[in-house]
Design a protein around this motif. Structure first.
Motif, PDB file in Angstrom:
ATOM      1  N   LEU A 118      73.347 -14.450  -3.936  1.00 52.69           N
ATOM      2  CA  LEU A 118      73.089 -13.123  -4.500  1.00 52.69           C
ATOM      3  C   LEU A 118      73.987 -12.079  -3.839  1.00 52.69           C
ATOM      4  N   TYR A 146      65.874 -11.040  -5.501  1.00 53.81           N
ATOM      5  CA  TYR A 146      65.557 -10.939  -4.082  1.00 53.81           C
ATOM      6  C   TYR A 146      64.037 -10.991  -3.884  1.00 53.81           C
ATOM      7  N   ILE A 160      72.552 -17.294 -12.370  1.00 53.02           N
ATOM      8  CA  ILE A 160      71.289 -16.751 -11.867  1.00 53.02           C
ATOM      9  C   ILE A 160      70.130 -17.240 -12.724  1.00 53.02           C
ATOM     10  N   ILE A 203      69.316  -8.250  -9.712  1.00 55.92           N
ATOM     11  CA  ILE A 203      69.507  -8.733  -8.342  1.00 55.92           C
ATOM     12  C   ILE A 203      68.290  -8.389  -7.482  1.00 55.92           C
TER      13      ILE A 203
END
Length: 167
Positions: free
Chosen positions: A41, A14, A141, A10
């Protein structure tokens, strides 16, 4: 996969979104819409702890059920033993009480095994569903990242070509 691995992924996502090149005349937009990707997210990040907390709650409930069943079995055994001690003077009655206590212990142990099996199955199913949710989120993702890379790579190559210098 453990928490640190998910958190690292994650964090990398970002960073990837934050470092994406902006579109001309669009400082808030890049190939991907930052807010939408960040919201997704955030949603993934918020859901995973809930799933893990739910799994922990299930395990705690299982342990509580097992402890309760053990206490119940111990109480039954104590009661049976107390009754048997009161009847020492009558051997036949004592033998019958002992037999009943043993049957109750066996029955309680069977019930404990049954409760363990049921809770283990339930916990395994909950963990499986959690694992599937995590797999699905990871696949989403990876999909987003692949689409992002397909969109970004051709634009970067055009930007680096000598023809773009004349524009």
């Amino acid at each position: 996969m453990h928490d640190n691995g998910i958190e690292d992924i994650i964090t990398k996502l970002y960073d990837m979104v934050q470092d994406a090149r902006a579109l001309p005349l669009g400082a808030d937009k890049c190939i991907l819409e930052r807010e939408r990707v960040l919201d997704l997210l955030d949603e993934i990040s918020n859901q995973l702890p809930g799933e893990l907390k739910q799994a922990k709650t299930i395990v705690d409930s299982r342990n509580e059920l097992i402890a309760k069943a053990k206490k119940e079995a111990e109480n039954v055994v104590r009661q049976a033993q107390a009754q048997a001690k009161q009847m020492v003077s009558q051997e036949a009655i004592y033998q019958e009480a002992r037999k009943r206590a043993d049957e109750l212990v066996v029955a309680a142990q069977g019930r404990i095994r049954e409760l363990k099996q049921v809770t283990n199955t339930y916990v395994d199913d909950a963990l499986y569903r959690t694992e599937e949710a995590i797999k699905e989120a990871l696949a989403d993702i990876r999909d987003s990242r692949a689409r992002f890379n397909k969109l970004v790579t051709p634009r970067q190559e055009r930007a680096e070509s000598p023809l773009m210098e004349d524009i």
